[in-house]
Structure formats: C-alpha cells, structure tokens
Design a protein around this motif. Structure first.
Motif, PDB file in Angstrom:
ATOM      1  N   ILE A 192       0.846  -1.188   0.000  1.00 13.77           N
ATOM      2  CA  ILE A 192       0.000   0.000   0.000  1.00 13.77           C
ATOM      3  C   ILE A 192       0.888   1.247   0.000  1.00 13.77           C
ATOM      4  CG2 ILE A 192      -1.765   1.287   1.262  1.00 13.77           C
ATOM      5  CD1 ILE A 192      -2.696  -1.428   2.400  1.00 13.77           C
ATOM      6  N   TYR A 193       0.627   2.132  -0.944  1.00 14.68           N
ATOM      7  CA  TYR A 193       1.449   3.314  -1.183  1.00 14.68           C
ATOM      8  C   TYR A 193       0.607   4.573  -1.003  1.00 14.68           C
ATOM      9  CZ  TYR A 193       3.461   6.875  -4.355  1.00 14.68           C
ATOM     10  OH  TYR A 193       3.922   8.035  -4.918  1.00 14.68           O
ATOM     11  N   LEU A 194       1.080   5.505  -0.199  1.00 13.07           N
ATOM     12  CA  LEU A 194       0.385   6.760   0.048  1.00 13.07           C
ATOM     13  C   LEU A 194       1.050   7.905  -0.695  1.00 13.07           C
ATOM     14  CD1 LEU A 194      -1.630   8.600   1.689  1.00 13.07           C
ATOM     15  CD2 LEU A 194       0.207   8.776   3.409  1.00 13.07           C
ATOM     16  N   TYR A 219       0.083   0.688   8.552  1.00 17.26           N
ATOM     17  CA  TYR A 219      -0.540  -0.055   7.458  1.00 17.26           C
ATOM     18  C   TYR A 219       0.052   0.285   6.091  1.00 17.26           C
ATOM     19  CZ  TYR A 219      -3.914  -0.065  11.286  1.00 17.26           C
ATOM     20  OH  TYR A 219      -4.505  -0.143  12.515  1.00 17.26           O
ATOM     21  N   LEU A 220       1.073   1.155   6.070  1.00 13.85           N
ATOM     22  CA  LEU A 220       1.648   1.603   4.803  1.00 13.85           C
ATOM     23  C   LEU A 220       2.978   0.921   4.515  1.00 13.85           C
ATOM     24  CD1 LEU A 220       1.049   5.465   5.140  1.00 13.85           C
ATOM     25  CD2 LEU A 220      -0.392   3.792   3.950  1.00 13.85           C
ATOM     26  N   ASP A 221       3.223   0.658   3.229  1.00 16.64           N
ATOM     27  CA  ASP A 221       4.509   0.099   2.799  1.00 16.64           C
ATOM     28  C   ASP A 221       5.422   1.176   2.231  1.00 16.64           C
ATOM     29  OD1 ASP A 221       4.143  -3.003   3.010  1.00 16.64           O
ATOM     30  OD2 ASP A 221       2.295  -2.247   2.122  1.00 16.64           O
ATOM     31  N   SER A 222       4.848   2.211   1.650  1.00 17.62           N
ATOM     32  CA  SER A 222       5.659   3.293   1.102  1.00 17.62           C
ATOM     33  C   SER A 222       4.876   4.598   1.106  1.00 17.62           C
ATOM     34  CB  SER A 222       6.147   2.971  -0.320  1.00 17.62           C
ATOM     35  OG  SER A 222       5.056   2.767  -1.191  1.00 17.62           O
ATOM     36  N   VAL A 223       5.634   5.709   1.162  1.00 15.28           N
ATOM     37  CA  VAL A 223       5.038   7.045   1.190  1.00 15.28           C
ATOM     38  C   VAL A 223       5.786   7.933   0.208  1.00 15.28           C
ATOM     39  CG1 VAL A 223       4.542   9.089   2.586  1.00 15.28           C
ATOM     40  CG2 VAL A 223       4.391   6.806   3.629  1.00 15.28           C
TER      41      VAL A 223
END
Length: 262
Positions: A126-128, A144-148
């Motif tokens: 999940i990417y934000l 809950y994030l994998d990348s930003v």
C-alpha cells in the motif's frame, strides 16, 4: 434492522481505476488507484483541482485498464470499496495500491478501518501519495503503509509553505517501517534557494532518501496565470545543486501523461 454505518466507515471518492504509475519511485509499475476527494491545499500547478471538493458521485472502473466506468453515489462504505478493489485485483497484474487524491489523509479515520482489510484482501503493498502536512493523521495509518511519496511544496511554485511540518512528517516516515521518497514540482519560477533548503531538509533526516524533481506539466489557463516548466539547463543546474546534500536526485516528468494513462 441493518446496523447504521458510522461516518468514519465511509469515504468520498473521485475514482477507482487501474493504470501505470507515472511519478516518483514507483514509476512504470501497475497500480490500483484509489483517488480520494477533498484537499486542503490550493497549489498553483495542481492538475487535479477537481478533487478539491466532494462530487455527488464517483467513477469506478469495472475491468482493469478498460476505462469501463460505472457511476456510484458518494460517500461509499468499506464493503463497497473492498468489492470494487477485489474486481480489479486480477492475479499477478498489480504491483501495489495507490492512495491518492486530493489528500488521502483527510480520510484518516476511514483508512484506519479500511487499510487492514485491504491488505488482508489483496496482499498488495500500500502506497500513500500525500502533500506531507498532516502529521497527526499520518501517525494513525503509518503501520498499514509500505511506502510514502511526500511532496515538498516549494512556495515559489505551489503557493504553499510547510517547511517545518514537512521536516517532521518526513522524520515520522523515516522512523517507521515504510519506504519513503520526496517529490518536488519545479517550474520556470522555481527559486534555487528553495531547492537548496529542501535538500537540506531531506538530508537532515537522511541523505539517502530519494528526491524526485518533477518539471510541471503546463496546464490550460490564462497566459497571465500560466505555470511553465523549467528549461533543460535549469533542470541540470538544480539537480547538481541538490546532489550536494543528497545521494539520489532523479528528474522524472509525469510519464503517465505521455502514455495517455490519465
């Protein structure tokens, strides 16, 4: 009697679709995009101004990449959105899911409930994509994030100024398990001093954080308001300037527009 759905379990969307990511660290990869409505910034260069407000309806793609959109009413519930994502999630097709906007962090209470279920359903990273200015909301969903991908808003280009908040936001991402990079929109009006300040900001967290210089894509607007891209020479000079402090400074325009992946 059907249980009443709380407001935190609903979101206001613009669209859900499958496409090639055109910006930043994930450029060229295939993603499911969840585009949220609403943004509290008003950047001059924004090419998604239609996301600033909440439409009565949202567009949901039925088949990945086919642009066979159906129209649904806003706001939407978690089960509805999970069902739409599940239809998109064909085995082996997508590399990740992009939370984009607008500003997705304006929907943080919804995301706190939604993201664990999304991960369980899809097993995808999940990417934000974010403006990098809502610290409290970020903290609630970072697990809950994998990348930003965090924007650094240069005042001379965006009309917004969030230097201290950007620094704290980036540090929070760096201290988490999420991969992080920064993106800077550059135009013919970019001030080199701001780029130097941005590179120092990133380096103060870690000089290894990748930075992406993205020449602005010209928009159709009155000539007096036009935001134009920098010259090739400016881009080369600015990359050199930022590399004095950072290990990775890449120049990547909006490639999805070149490919017609709008």
């Amino acid at each position: 009697m059907t249980p009443k759905t709380s407001e935190s379990s609903k979101a206001r969307l613009i669209e859900v679709f499958s496409a090639i990511q055109g910006e930043g660290l994930n450029v060229g990869t295939r993603q499911i995009f969840i585009r949220f409505a609403l943004c509290d910034l008003r950047c001059y260069f924004c090419d998604s101004a239609h996301t600033w407000h909440t439409p009565a309806t949202c567009s949901i793609e039925q088949t990945p990449g086919e642009r066979d959109f159906e129209t649904h009413s806003n706001p939407v519930t978690i089960p509805m959105l999970l069902d739409w994502i599940n239809r998109q999630n064909q085995p082996g097709l997508h590399d990740s899911i992009s939370l984009t906007g607008g500003e997705p962090l304006l929907h943080a209470p919804f995301l706190v409930e939604f993201l664990p279920q999304l991960r369980d359903l899809t097993k995808l990273p999940i990417y934000l994509e974010t403006g990098g200015h809502r610290l409290e909301q970020l903290a609630t969903i970072l697990p809950y994030l994998d990348s930003v991908g965090m924007d650094i808003k240069l005042p001379s280009v965006s009309g917004e100024s969030y230097w201290q908040t950007h620094a704290e936001f980036l540090q929070l991402c760096w201290d988490s398990q999420a991969e992080v990079f920064v993106k800077l929109i550059i135009s013919s009006k970019t001030e080199p001093d701001e780029l130097e300040q941005a590179s120092e900001l990133v380096a103060s967290v870690s000089p290894g954080i990748p930075a992406f210089l993205q020449p602005v894509t010209p928009l159709e607007m009155p000539h007096s308001m036009a935001v134009l891209p920098p010259t090739p020479q400016q881009v080369l000079e600015w990359q050199v300037l930022m590399k004095r402090n950072l290990k990775q400074v890449r120049v990547v325009p909006q490639t999805h527009k070149m490919l017609g992946q709008l």
